[in-house]
Structure formats: structure tokens, C-alpha cells
Design a protein around this motif. Structure first.
Motif, mmCIF file in Angstrom:
data_model
loop_
_atom_site.group_PDB
_atom_site.id
_atom_site.type_symbol
_atom_site.label_atom_id
_atom_site.label_comp_id
_atom_site.label_asym_id
_atom_site.label_seq_id
_atom_site.Cartn_x
_atom_site.Cartn_y
_atom_site.Cartn_z
ATOM 1 N N SER A 46 0.846 -1.193 0.000
ATOM 2 C CA SER A 46 0.000 0.000 0.000
ATOM 3 C C SER A 46 0.880 1.241 0.000
ATOM 4 O O SER A 46 2.055 1.196 0.373
ATOM 5 C CB SER A 46 -0.934 0.015 1.216
ATOM 6 O OG SER A 46 -0.190 0.088 2.418
ATOM 7 N N LYS A 47 0.293 2.353 -0.446
ATOM 8 C CA LYS A 47 0.978 3.644 -0.433
ATOM 9 C C LYS A 47 0.100 4.655 0.299
ATOM 10 O O LYS A 47 -1.016 4.928 -0.140
ATOM 11 C CB LYS A 47 1.238 4.140 -1.868
ATOM 12 C CG LYS A 47 2.213 3.302 -2.681
ATOM 13 C CD LYS A 47 2.339 3.862 -4.089
ATOM 14 C CE LYS A 47 3.306 3.076 -4.946
ATOM 15 N NZ LYS A 47 4.706 3.304 -4.556
ATOM 16 N N ALA A 48 0.583 5.185 1.406
ATOM 17 C CA ALA A 48 -0.120 6.258 2.092
ATOM 18 C C ALA A 48 0.110 7.549 1.319
ATOM 19 O O ALA A 48 1.232 7.849 0.915
ATOM 20 C CB ALA A 48 0.383 6.392 3.527
ATOM 21 N N TYR A 49 -0.972 8.311 1.098
ATOM 22 C CA TYR A 49 -0.820 9.559 0.356
ATOM 23 C C TYR A 49 -1.458 10.725 1.100
ATOM 24 O O TYR A 49 -2.378 10.565 1.890
ATOM 25 C CB TYR A 49 -1.430 9.453 -1.053
ATOM 26 C CG TYR A 49 -2.948 9.404 -1.099
ATOM 27 C CD1 TYR A 49 -3.716 10.571 -1.040
ATOM 28 C CD2 TYR A 49 -3.616 8.188 -1.228
ATOM 29 C CE1 TYR A 49 -5.105 10.523 -1.085
ATOM 30 C CE2 TYR A 49 -4.997 8.132 -1.278
ATOM 31 C CZ TYR A 49 -5.733 9.301 -1.211
ATOM 32 O OH TYR A 49 -7.114 9.246 -1.250
ATOM 33 N N SER A 50 -0.917 11.894 0.834
ATOM 34 C CA SER A 50 -1.479 13.140 1.349
ATOM 35 C C SER A 50 -1.084 14.237 0.382
ATOM 36 O O SER A 50 0.050 14.250 -0.107
ATOM 37 C CB SER A 50 -0.943 13.436 2.751
ATOM 38 O OG SER A 50 -1.481 14.648 3.254
ATOM 39 N N PHE A 51 -2.039 15.140 0.070
ATOM 40 C CA PHE A 51 -1.694 16.216 -0.863
ATOM 41 C C PHE A 51 -2.425 17.505 -0.523
ATOM 42 O O PHE A 51 -3.483 17.493 0.128
ATOM 43 C CB PHE A 51 -1.980 15.813 -2.318
ATOM 44 C CG PHE A 51 -3.417 15.490 -2.649
ATOM 45 C CD1 PHE A 51 -4.336 16.505 -2.918
ATOM 46 C CD2 PHE A 51 -3.849 14.175 -2.720
ATOM 47 C CE1 PHE A 51 -5.651 16.211 -3.244
ATOM 48 C CE2 PHE A 51 -5.161 13.858 -3.039
ATOM 49 C CZ PHE A 51 -6.069 14.879 -3.299
#
Length: 267
Positions: free
Chosen positions: A68-73
Motif C-alpha cells: 500500500s501507499k499512504a498519500y497526502s496532498f
């Protein structure tokens, strides 16, 4: 004392750049993921641990992965990638409508040949799992997780004229391309004119409405998105103040490519 690191180059975080397949269809053209404050990978390996009766120690094997890849933008208007994820989040899309492909490019492997730049990369489908939005007062933010939805594919990607704003993953003979791109009410800024092999454009517009006419070869269907929303055409479209995102998707027998256009409305 170790000596090998004296002459070794430290790989910066910018040495790995991610690119996003805008829209729910499988694509050959991927758009750079900008504005992200986090894209961290967790392998989440599945372990098989056991102890045999004739041994005093345990043995462990890796039997699978749940990557999985945790993302925030930070939210920017007129960015095709961010518009797509926001659309999935705010409209609570499910199933295949919330699946996208991500290509991670190792920029330390970039090399030049035949007038193009090439690099090694990994490609995979991910389900977009939204989590939180609006939890900061500085600007509008979104976060969540990209969860693996299939095997990891090692590929080679190329970039031609837009300095890695997009990358192309596929055989040159696969990609459907536009025959023409005519714009009324806006002017090309980068690049300064249409080129069929360029998939990312920046434009300025002083008028409130713009018309874009795109044509492609036979057996190719075109679909359009304006600021993250599907539209039937790009005729006399109303621009928001600031930046606007236009995506033209081409489909030819299952092979898909996308042209991304950022239009900045100026006074």
C-alpha cells in the motif's frame, strides 16, 4: 571505518517520481503526481513462521505482500491528477471507478536515445481508499491510501518533450494520438503549438469561455473531462478563475492515451 560511501551519491527522495493514470481506463500515458506531501510505500509482507519439532529455532518465509501507499496532498485547482482523486473522494466512487494505475519511475536510471529519455519503472493497479480531508487550516488537504490490486510490473517508460511532466509506458505503435488540437479563446504557452507526441500543454486565456476541438484517426473514440468532471464536449466551456484542468482521453481498440491541458484564466 567504511570507505565506499565516501564516493557514493546519496539518492534523494526526488529520485523516485510517481505518475498517475487519470481516468478509470487503462492508459499508456501517465501524468506526474504533483502537490503530494506524502507517497510512502508499505510492503506489508505476509510471513509464514513455524518451528519444527527437531529444531530449537524458528524458520520464517515471506509468502506474499499486501503493498500500500499512504498519500497526502495539498489541493490545487486545475491539476488533472488531484481533480481525479478529489472526484473519487467527494463522490464516494466504488469498485472499478476507484481503481487507477500508478507508475513509479527511478530517475537515477534516466538515459537518452533516439531523441527520447528512457527510465526504469514499476507499474501497478491500485484501489484508491480515501481517508480524511480538510483537517488543516492552512489549505485544503486530502489523504488516504493506494492499495495494491494486482501484480507489480517492471517496465521501461519514456518522456519526449515535456521534461517528465508525463511519461509513456507502452510500445510506440500502441498509442492512439490526436490528429489536431485547435483552441479558440486561449493561447498555447508551453509548448507554443500542438505536437501529436506531446501529451501535456499549458495555456492562458483572457476570455471566460474557451472552445477546444480535437480530432483523431479512424477507430478512435474521444472522451473529455473538465476540472475532474466528465463533459460531452469542449465547446464553449466556462472557465473557473485561476487554473483549469482539461483531459482528453483516446481509446483505440483498448489502447488508451490521455492529453492533459492546464488553462490559466488571466485578467
Amino acid at each position: 571505518m567504511g570507505k565506499n560511501l565516501k564516493k557514493a551519491d546519496l539518492v534523494k527522495r526526488t529520485g523516485k517520481i510517481s505518475f498517475f493514470g487519470v481516468g478509470a481506463s487503462v492508459s499508456h500515458t501517465f501524468t506526474r503526481m504533483e502537490g503530494f506531501t506524502e507517497i510512502g510505500t508499505s510492503k506489508n509482507a505476509t510471513e509464514y513462521e513455524r518451528q519444527y519439532v527437531d529444531e530449537d529455532f524458528k524458520r520464517t518465509d515471506v509468502t506474499g505482500y499486501n503493498t500500500s501507499k499512504a498519500y497526502s496532498f495539498d489541493r490545487y485547482k486545475g491539476n488533472a491528477v488531484l481533480d481525479d482523486i478529489v472526484n473519487i473522494t467527494e463522490n464516494e466512487l466504488c469498485g472499478q471507478d476507484a481503481v487507477r494505475e500508478i507508475v513509479t519511475v527511478d530517475m537515477t536510471t534516466v538515459r537518452e536515445g533516439d531523441g527520447k529519455f528512457y527510465a526504469d519503472a514499476y507499474r501497478r493497479q491500485y484501489a484508491i481508499i480515501p481517508d480524511t480531508d480538510g483537517d488543516k487550516t492552512d489549505c485544503m488537504t486530502y489523504s488516504g491510501t493506494f492499495k495494491a490490486r494486482g501484480e507489480l510490473e517492471k517496465i521501461q517508460v519514456s518522456s519526449v518533450t515535456d521534461d517528465w511532466q508525463t511519461c509513456y509506458a507502452g510500445l510506440d505503435t500502441d498509442v492512439p494520438i490526436l490528429s489536431s488540437l485547435e483552441v479558440t479563446g486561449a493561447t498555447f504557452t508551453e509548448p507554443s503549438s500542438f505536437n501529436a507526441s506531446t501529451f501535456y500543454y499549458q495555456m492562458n486565456a483572457k476570455s471566460a469561455n474557451v472552445t477546444i476541438r480535437a480530432t483523431a484517426g479512424s477507430n478512435t473514440t474521444l472522451s473529455y473531462m473538465l476540472n475532474g468532471t466528465s463533459v460531452s464536449s469542449l465547446s464553449n466551456i466556462a472557465l473557473n478563475d485561476g487554473t483549469n484542468s482539461v483531459v482528453i482521453a483516446l481509446n483505440k481498440g483498448g489502447a488508451v492515451s490521455t492529453y492533459s491541458i492546464t488553462i490559466t484564466k488571466t485578467s
